[in-house]
Design a protein around this motif. Structure first.
Motif, short mmCIF file in Angstrom:
data_model
loop_
_atom_site.label_atom_id
_atom_site.label_comp_id
_atom_site.label_asym_id
_atom_site.label_seq_id
_atom_site.Cartn_x
_atom_site.Cartn_y
_atom_site.Cartn_z
N LEU A 30 0.83 -1.20 0.00
CA LEU A 30 0.00 0.00 0.00
C LEU A 30 0.87 1.26 0.00
CD1 LEU A 30 -2.85 1.29 0.28
CD2 LEU A 30 -2.48 1.23 2.75
N LEU A 31 1.90 1.27 0.85
CA LEU A 31 2.81 2.42 0.89
C LEU A 31 3.59 2.55 -0.42
CD1 LEU A 31 4.23 2.12 4.50
CD2 LEU A 31 2.60 3.81 3.65
N LEU A 32 3.99 1.43 -0.98
CA LEU A 32 4.75 1.45 -2.22
C LEU A 32 3.95 2.01 -3.39
CD1 LEU A 32 7.47 0.71 -3.49
CD2 LEU A 32 6.52 -1.53 -4.02
N CYS A 33 2.69 1.67 -3.47
CA CYS A 33 1.88 2.16 -4.59
C CYS A 33 1.57 3.66 -4.45
CB CYS A 33 0.61 1.34 -4.75
SG CYS A 33 -0.68 1.68 -3.56
N LYS A 34 1.66 4.22 -3.26
CA LYS A 34 1.40 5.64 -3.03
C LYS A 34 2.68 6.48 -3.05
CE LYS A 34 -2.93 4.87 -2.23
NZ LYS A 34 -3.85 5.02 -3.33
N PHE A 35 3.84 5.84 -3.07
CA PHE A 35 5.11 6.54 -2.98
C PHE A 35 5.53 7.02 -4.37
CE2 PHE A 35 9.82 6.45 -2.85
CZ PHE A 35 10.00 7.37 -1.84
N HIS A 36 5.60 8.34 -4.56
CA HIS A 36 6.02 8.94 -5.82
C HIS A 36 7.01 10.05 -5.55
CE1 HIS A 36 3.29 7.01 -8.69
NE2 HIS A 36 2.43 7.00 -7.70
N LEU A 37 8.01 10.17 -6.39
CA LEU A 37 9.02 11.21 -6.24
C LEU A 37 8.88 12.30 -7.30
CD1 LEU A 37 12.07 8.91 -5.56
CD2 LEU A 37 10.83 10.28 -3.90
N ALA A 38 8.11 12.05 -8.36
CA ALA A 38 7.98 13.01 -9.45
C ALA A 38 6.59 12.90 -10.05
CB ALA A 38 9.04 12.75 -10.50
N ASN A 39 6.17 13.99 -10.67
CA ASN A 39 4.88 14.05 -11.33
C ASN A 39 4.99 13.37 -12.70
OD1 ASN A 39 2.40 14.64 -12.38
ND2 ASN A 39 2.53 16.85 -12.07
N ASN A 40 4.15 12.39 -12.96
CA ASN A 40 4.21 11.64 -14.22
C ASN A 40 3.83 12.49 -15.43
OD1 ASN A 40 4.97 9.40 -12.81
ND2 ASN A 40 2.93 8.48 -12.77
N GLU A 41 3.01 13.53 -15.24
CA GLU A 41 2.61 14.37 -16.37
C GLU A 41 3.73 15.31 -16.83
OE1 GLU A 41 -0.57 15.15 -14.04
OE2 GLU A 41 -1.26 13.18 -14.70
N GLU A 42 4.73 15.55 -15.98
CA GLU A 42 5.83 16.44 -16.33
C GLU A 42 7.04 15.68 -16.86
OE1 GLU A 42 6.73 18.64 -12.84
OE2 GLU A 42 4.76 19.60 -12.77
N CYS A 43 6.91 14.40 -17.12
CA CYS A 43 8.02 13.56 -17.55
C CYS A 43 8.45 13.89 -18.98
CB CYS A 43 7.63 12.09 -17.46
SG CYS A 43 8.90 10.96 -17.99
N PRO A 44 9.71 14.29 -19.20
CA PRO A 44 10.19 14.50 -20.57
C PRO A 44 10.23 13.17 -21.33
CG PRO A 44 11.72 15.41 -18.95
CD PRO A 44 10.70 14.64 -18.21
N PHE A 45 10.14 13.26 -22.63
CA PHE A 45 10.05 12.06 -23.47
C PHE A 45 11.27 11.16 -23.35
CE2 PHE A 45 11.04 10.10 -27.61
CZ PHE A 45 10.01 9.18 -27.65
N ASN A 46 12.46 11.72 -23.33
CA ASN A 46 13.67 10.91 -23.39
C ASN A 46 14.37 10.73 -22.05
OD1 ASN A 46 14.48 13.51 -23.11
ND2 ASN A 46 16.00 13.47 -24.73
N ASP A 47 13.78 11.13 -20.93
CA ASP A 47 14.41 11.01 -19.62
C ASP A 47 13.94 9.73 -18.95
OD1 ASP A 47 15.73 11.37 -17.28
OD2 ASP A 47 14.69 13.22 -16.70
N ARG A 48 14.80 8.71 -18.96
CA ARG A 48 14.42 7.40 -18.41
C ARG A 48 14.44 7.38 -16.89
NH1 ARG A 48 17.89 3.52 -22.47
NH2 ARG A 48 16.57 3.84 -24.27
#
Length: 184
Positions: A8-26
């Motif tokens: 449960l904690l793992l699925c809620k843990f995020h370090l960055a916004n997925n909508e701001e992800c650049p195309f080529n930044d893995r």
């Protein structure tokens, strides 16, 4: 901790916004964590005169676009990480295509990772994968010395040193105009 709570904690843990992800930044999702670790390590520890650069494998068998397979490593499959080793390590996760035009991959990685440590009369120890005369010349311009073994098929090595047949206890060395010494 119970498995269900961990998941449960793992699925809620995020370090960055997925909508701001650049195309080529893995590494977009964890780059802020890697940057924070490197920044805190550099704040806490001042490196000595000698530093070392090397790569290591973190075992990983899942699906990952930049997973590496290196036959000679203890853990053959996983994520490749470059480390600048001193009392506090600095790291860079390899995501593929590190080459800068006009430089080898090893040279571009060394120059990028050592950027904050250059111009302070340090000595870098590296293995044969990183070694080249061009890298030694670039580091020499930035007041950093390079020490290590070099493969005899690298460009820029003096033929007299590479082709010399030596007896036990003999050495031969040559220095170029940029004060880079190659010795056998």
């Amino acid at each position: 901790m119970a498995r269900n709570r961990f998941e449960l904690l793992l699925c809620k843990f995020h370090l960055a916004n997925n909508e701001e992800c650049p195309f080529n930044d893995r590494l977009h999702k964890i780059q802020c964590l890697v940057d924070m670790l490197n920044r805190n390590a550099s704040l806490c520890i001042v490196p000595e005169e000698t530093i070392c650069i090397d790569e290591t494998m973190i075992p990983f068998r899942g699906r990952l676009s930049f997973r590496q397979y290196i036959k000679g490593k203890r853990h053959k499959c996983g994520m490749k990480i470059y480390k600048v080793c001193f009392d506090g390590d600095s790291l860079k996760i390899y995501c593929g295509k590190e080459k800068i035009e006009g430089q080898s991959v090893a040279e571009s990685i060394v120059m990028e990772m050592l950027q904050p440590l250059l111009d302070d009369e340090r000595t870098l120890y590296a293995d044969k994968w990183y070694q080249s005369v061009a890298l030694a010349e670039n580091l020499q311009k930035r007041s950093t010395h390079l020490v290590g073994t070099i493969r005899k098929n690298k460009k820029g090595l003096p033929k007299t040193v590479v082709d010399a047949n030596l007896k036990r206890g003999e050495i031969v060395a040559r220095q170029n105009q940029n004060k880079v010494v190659v010795m056998k």
